[in-house]
Design a protein around this motif. Structure first.
Motif, PDB file in Angstrom:
ATOM      1  N   GLY A 140       0.627  -1.663   0.038  1.00 18.96           N
ATOM      2  CA  GLY A 140      -0.060  -0.255   0.130  1.00 18.96           C
ATOM      3  C   GLY A 140       0.732   1.215   0.123  1.00 18.96           C
ATOM      4  N   CYS A 141      -0.472   2.586   0.292  1.00 19.53           N
ATOM      5  CA  CYS A 141       0.196   3.520  -0.125  1.00 19.53           C
ATOM      6  C   CYS A 141       1.286   3.688   1.450  1.00 19.53           C
ATOM      7  CB  CYS A 141      -0.602   4.621  -0.635  1.00 19.53           C
ATOM      8  SG  CYS A 141      -1.584   5.051   0.603  1.00 19.53           S
ATOM      9  N   LEU A 142       1.792   5.208   1.239  1.00 11.68           N
ATOM     10  CA  LEU A 142       1.949   5.803   2.744  1.00 11.68           C
ATOM     11  C   LEU A 142       1.111   5.901   4.067  1.00 11.68           C
ATOM     12  CD1 LEU A 142       4.505   7.111   4.347  1.00 11.68           C
ATOM     13  CD2 LEU A 142       3.392   9.821   4.227  1.00 11.68           C
TER      14      LEU A 142
ATOM     15  N   ARG B 155       6.945   4.535   9.582  1.00 11.40           N
ATOM     16  CA  ARG B 155       6.972   5.531   9.571  1.00 11.40           C
ATOM     17  C   ARG B 155       7.394   6.082  10.776  1.00 11.40           C
ATOM     18  NH1 ARG B 155       3.289   9.602   9.684  1.00 11.40           N
ATOM     19  NH2 ARG B 155       1.790   8.146  10.297  1.00 11.40           N
ATOM     20  N   VAL B 156       6.236   6.230  11.537  1.00 14.16           N
ATOM     21  CA  VAL B 156       6.533   5.967  12.520  1.00 14.16           C
ATOM     22  C   VAL B 156       8.029   5.207  13.944  1.00 14.16           C
ATOM     23  CG1 VAL B 156       4.255   7.277  13.160  1.00 14.16           C
ATOM     24  CG2 VAL B 156       4.894   4.631  13.703  1.00 14.16           C
ATOM     25  N   GLY B 157       8.221   4.347  13.431  1.00 15.45           N
ATOM     26  CA  GLY B 157       9.527   3.487  13.854  1.00 15.45           C
ATOM     27  C   GLY B 157       9.399   2.686  14.211  1.00 15.45           C
ATOM     28  N   ARG B 158       8.217   1.599  13.966  1.00 13.35           N
ATOM     29  CA  ARG B 158       7.765   0.415  14.639  1.00 13.35           C
ATOM     30  C   ARG B 158       7.880  -0.605  13.688  1.00 13.35           C
ATOM     31  NH1 ARG B 158       1.579   2.390  16.578  1.00 13.35           N
ATOM     32  NH2 ARG B 158       1.507  -0.496  16.525  1.00 13.35           N
ATOM     33  N   VAL B 159       9.206  -0.688  13.849  1.00 12.55           N
ATOM     34  CA  VAL B 159      10.017  -1.693  12.459  1.00 12.55           C
ATOM     35  C   VAL B 159       9.577  -3.080  12.575  1.00 12.55           C
ATOM     36  CG1 VAL B 159      11.450  -2.337  11.215  1.00 12.55           C
ATOM     37  CG2 VAL B 159      11.503   0.004  12.359  1.00 12.55           C
ATOM     38  N   SER B 160       9.637  -3.434  14.078  1.00 16.19           N
ATOM     39  CA  SER B 160       9.038  -5.235  14.363  1.00 16.19           C
ATOM     40  C   SER B 160       7.913  -5.041  14.070  1.00 16.19           C
ATOM     41  CB  SER B 160       9.486  -5.406  15.704  1.00 16.19           C
ATOM     42  OG  SER B 160       9.096  -4.520  17.025  1.00 16.19           O
TER      43      SER B 160
ATOM     44  N   LYS C 183       6.872  14.295  -4.684  1.00 15.41           N
ATOM     45  CA  LYS C 183       8.048  15.295  -4.633  1.00 15.41           C
ATOM     46  C   LYS C 183       7.156  15.829  -3.235  1.00 15.41           C
ATOM     47  CE  LYS C 183       8.961  16.769  -9.325  1.00 15.41           C
ATOM     48  NZ  LYS C 183       8.603  17.289 -10.131  1.00 15.41           N
ATOM     49  N   GLY C 184       8.337  15.979  -2.296  1.00 14.66           N
ATOM     50  CA  GLY C 184       7.200  16.499  -1.030  1.00 14.66           C
ATOM     51  C   GLY C 184       7.572  15.593   0.258  1.00 14.66           C
ATOM     52  N   LEU C 185       7.699  14.503  -0.596  1.00 11.52           N
ATOM     53  CA  LEU C 185       7.340  13.308   0.684  1.00 11.52           C
ATOM     54  C   LEU C 185       8.430  12.773   0.925  1.00 11.52           C
ATOM     55  CD1 LEU C 185       3.495  11.598  -0.464  1.00 11.52           C
ATOM     56  CD2 LEU C 185       4.674  13.038   2.261  1.00 11.52           C
ATOM     57  N   ASP C 186       9.710  13.271   1.383  1.00 12.16           N
ATOM     58  CA  ASP C 186      11.321  12.744   1.685  1.00 12.16           C
ATOM     59  C   ASP C 186      10.807  11.838   2.932  1.00 12.16           C
ATOM     60  OD1 ASP C 186      11.536  14.454  -0.045  1.00 12.16           O
ATOM     61  OD2 ASP C 186      12.244  15.962   1.548  1.00 12.16           O
ATOM     62  N   GLU C 187      10.008  11.529   3.382  1.00 12.49           N
ATOM     63  CA  GLU C 187       9.740  10.361   4.277  1.00 12.49           C
ATOM     64  C   GLU C 187       9.562   8.456   3.581  1.00 12.49           C
ATOM     65  OE1 GLU C 187       6.149  10.467   6.801  1.00 12.49           O
ATOM     66  OE2 GLU C 187       5.469  12.359   5.634  1.00 12.49           O
ATOM     67  N   LEU C 188       8.908   8.959   2.389  1.00 15.75           N
ATOM     68  CA  LEU C 188       9.163   7.869   1.042  1.00 15.75           C
ATOM     69  C   LEU C 188      10.039   7.319   1.280  1.00 15.75           C
ATOM     70  CD1 LEU C 188       5.939   8.620  -1.724  1.00 15.75           C
ATOM     71  CD2 LEU C 188       5.861   7.315   0.514  1.00 15.75           C
ATOM     72  N   GLU C 189      11.454   7.880   1.936  1.00 16.22           N
ATOM     73  CA  GLU C 189      12.535   7.103   1.005  1.00 16.22           C
ATOM     74  C   GLU C 189      13.138   5.468   1.784  1.00 16.22           C
ATOM     75  OE1 GLU C 189      14.197   7.570  -2.293  1.00 16.22           O
ATOM     76  OE2 GLU C 189      12.279   8.769  -2.447  1.00 16.22           O
ATOM     77  N   PRO C 190      13.047   6.523   3.159  1.00 17.51           N
ATOM     78  CA  PRO C 190      13.444   5.586   4.033  1.00 17.51           C
ATOM     79  C   PRO C 190      13.164   4.174   4.035  1.00 17.51           C
ATOM     80  CG  PRO C 190      12.795   7.226   5.488  1.00 17.51           C
ATOM     81  CD  PRO C 190      12.869   7.929   3.650  1.00 17.51           C
ATOM     82  N   ILE C 191      11.180   4.128   3.517  1.00 24.00           N
ATOM     83  CA  ILE C 191      10.040   3.424   3.566  1.00 24.00           C
ATOM     84  C   ILE C 191      10.526   2.277   2.297  1.00 24.00           C
ATOM     85  CG2 ILE C 191       7.688   2.617   3.316  1.00 24.00           C
ATOM     86  CD1 ILE C 191       7.404   5.293   5.221  1.00 24.00           C
TER      87      ILE C 191
ATOM     88  N   LEU D 240      12.881  -2.665   0.229  1.00 26.15           N
ATOM     89  CA  LEU D 240      13.578  -3.600  -1.322  1.00 26.15           C
ATOM     90  C   LEU D 240      14.232  -4.584  -0.270  1.00 26.15           C
ATOM     91  CD1 LEU D 240      14.838   0.061  -3.141  1.00 26.15           C
ATOM     92  CD2 LEU D 240      13.002  -2.320  -4.164  1.00 26.15           C
ATOM     93  N   GLU D 241      14.781  -3.818   1.077  1.00 27.77           N
ATOM     94  CA  GLU D 241      15.580  -4.555   1.950  1.00 27.77           C
ATOM     95  C   GLU D 241      15.093  -5.968   2.203  1.00 27.77           C
ATOM     96  OE1 GLU D 241      17.831  -5.041   5.921  1.00 27.77           O
ATOM     97  OE2 GLU D 241      17.264  -3.033   5.461  1.00 27.77           O
ATOM     98  N   TRP D 242      13.747  -5.695   2.879  1.00 33.01           N
ATOM     99  CA  TRP D 242      12.523  -7.418   3.257  1.00 33.01           C
ATOM    100  C   TRP D 242      12.296  -7.801   1.816  1.00 33.01           C
ATOM    101  CZ3 TRP D 242       8.979  -4.016   6.674  1.00 33.01           C
ATOM    102  CH2 TRP D 242       9.497  -4.111   8.393  1.00 33.01           C
ATOM    103  N   GLY D 243      12.062  -7.436   0.968  1.00 32.74           N
ATOM    104  CA  GLY D 243      11.612  -7.988  -0.669  1.00 32.74           C
ATOM    105  C   GLY D 243      12.804  -9.072  -0.905  1.00 32.74           C
ATOM    106  N   GLU D 244      14.309  -8.347  -1.100  1.00 31.29           N
ATOM    107  CA  GLU D 244      15.656  -9.316  -0.776  1.00 31.29           C
ATOM    108  C   GLU D 244      15.558 -10.954   0.089  1.00 31.29           C
ATOM    109  OE1 GLU D 244      19.899  -8.780  -1.915  1.00 31.29           O
ATOM    110  OE2 GLU D 244      18.611  -6.951  -1.670  1.00 31.29           O
ATOM    111  N   GLN D 245      15.332 -10.140   1.069  1.00 33.14           N
ATOM    112  CA  GLN D 245      15.347 -10.921   2.371  1.00 33.14           C
ATOM    113  C   GLN D 245      14.246 -12.644   1.872  1.00 33.14           C
ATOM    114  OE1 GLN D 245      15.199  -9.129   6.021  1.00 33.14           O
ATOM    115  NE2 GLN D 245      17.406  -7.951   5.523  1.00 33.14           N
ATOM    116  N   LEU D 246      13.093 -11.916   1.610  1.00 28.27           N
ATOM    117  CA  LEU D 246      11.747 -12.980   1.671  1.00 28.27           C
ATOM    118  C   LEU D 246      11.518 -13.266   0.562  1.00 28.27           C
ATOM    119  CD1 LEU D 246       9.664 -10.993   4.082  1.00 28.27           C
ATOM    120  CD2 LEU D 246      11.296 -12.575   4.850  1.00 28.27           C
ATOM    121  N   ASN D 247      11.987 -12.934  -0.303  1.00 31.22           N
ATOM    122  CA  ASN D 247      12.276 -12.867  -1.770  1.00 31.22           C
ATOM    123  C   ASN D 247      10.870 -12.233  -2.830  1.00 31.22           C
ATOM    124  OD1 ASN D 247      12.646 -14.168  -4.358  1.00 31.22           O
ATOM    125  ND2 ASN D 247      11.356 -16.101  -4.350  1.00 31.22           N
ATOM    126  N   LEU D 248       9.909 -10.937  -1.443  1.00 32.84           N
ATOM    127  CA  LEU D 248       8.794 -11.212  -1.792  1.00 32.84           C
ATOM    128  C   LEU D 248       8.864 -10.262  -3.056  1.00 32.84           C
ATOM    129  CD1 LEU D 248       7.588 -10.562   1.545  1.00 32.84           C
ATOM    130  CD2 LEU D 248       6.624 -12.079  -0.996  1.00 32.84           C
TER     131      LEU D 248
END
Length: 314
Positions: free
Chosen positions: A93-95, A104-109, A134-142, A147-155
């Protein structure tokens, strides 16, 4: 979903493959919870119909959202989603969706736990969705985490664009419409507005440039388009099933009812009366209307037994 059939037919007439889906509101707890402090907001969730079963499940979810889960929004919950997930493709989904919102709020687990739930329910029909505006810089760390999880889990990952209008030059008109919708004016700095003018429908070239470092994310959107094959073309009569007595078909039951009614109306069944009844029944059967006549008979029987006035036609 109310416009799905009209949309489907318009796409087919234009030579475009229609993809049926909806952005659902997902209750943060249960669809029956209505606490103003805990349930005033809902997650977004993208669901696409992969096949006819998926389309019917979208209808079930949309109906339940209105009739069972409505609280500020027509909401579904994870229990409904698990029950009606067959034939549906789901993305992270989206943001405003669950996984990106938690990230976005740091609740990674918690985001990872949610991801595992979607992966279990939808299996190979779950995709990680990347967006960039543009203007939604918070999307980049997400995006990096997905991408990292996609590579780890083959998603598989997909790249999408949140489109609210067709062309970039339509942004100002859309801004004015948002003001009308929310009762604000254009000079109100606190009004609801988009972060930039790029919430339009991007071309393939534009998307390729925007996501040149993740080309598979664009290839996977084509994969989804190829997987989605819903057939809403009308085929024959769409009649509800009619409960029949054991040993009867619609044709034989209609004949039995007619013979019973004729016996009540005629002192004797002459050959002329019998021939006329046979002729009418053959016409009805050859047109495929046996079940239709039984349904109408049942409605009128119920009305008569309950003193409900009715009229006839034809």
């Amino acid at each position: 979903m109310f416009g799905a059939i009209e949309f489907y037919e318009a796409c087919r007439c234009a030579g475009i493959k229609p993809i049926i889906g909806m952005e659902a509101y997902l209750a943060r707890r249960s669809r029956t919870d209505r606490d103003p402090h805990l349930d005033s907001d809902a997650y977004h969730l993208l669901l696409l119909a992969e096949d006819d079963q998926g389309y019917h499940n979208l209808l079930r979810l949309a109906t339940a959202a209105q009739l069972e889960g409505f609280y500020r929004y027509p909401r579904i919950d994870k229990a409904l989603l698990a029950e009606y997930s067959e034939g549906l493709i789901c993305t992270s989904g989206c943001l405003s969706a669950e996984i990106p919102d938690l990230l976005r709020v740091g609740r990674v687990s918690e985001a990872r736990t949610a991801l595992e739930w979607y992966r279990e329910v939808f299996a190979d029909r779950f995709y990680l969705e990347l967006q960039r505006h543009k203007g939604l810089d918070e999307l980049e760390p997400i995006n990096r985490q997905l991408l990292e999880w996609g590579e780890q889990l083959n998603l598989p990952v997909i790249a999408t664009s949140d489109a609210h209008y067709l062309r970039a030059e339509d942004a100002d008109a859309h801004d004015a419409l948002l003001c009308v919708q929310t009762g604000k004016t254009l000079d109100d700095p606190k009004r609801l507005r988009m972060s930039s003018h790029d919430y339009c429908l991007h071309s393939g070239v534009e998307m390729a440039e925007l996501w040149r470092e993740v080309p598979t994310a664009l290839a996977n959107t084509l994969e989804i388009a190829e997987r989605c094959n819903v057939d809403l073309s009308f085929k024959g009569y769409c009649l509800p099933p009619f409960a029949l007595s054991l040993g009867h078909t619609a044709e034989t039951y209609l004949r039995a009812l007619c013979e019973e009614g004729m016996a009540q109306r005629y002192e004797s069944m002459t050959s002329a009366v019998q021939e006329r009844m046979n002729y009418e029944l053959v016409v009805i059967h050859n047109m495929g209307f046996d079940t239709y006549f039984l349904i109408v008979w049942d409605l009128l029987r119920h009305a008569r037994e309950n003193a409900i006035w009715f009229n006839v036609r034809g």
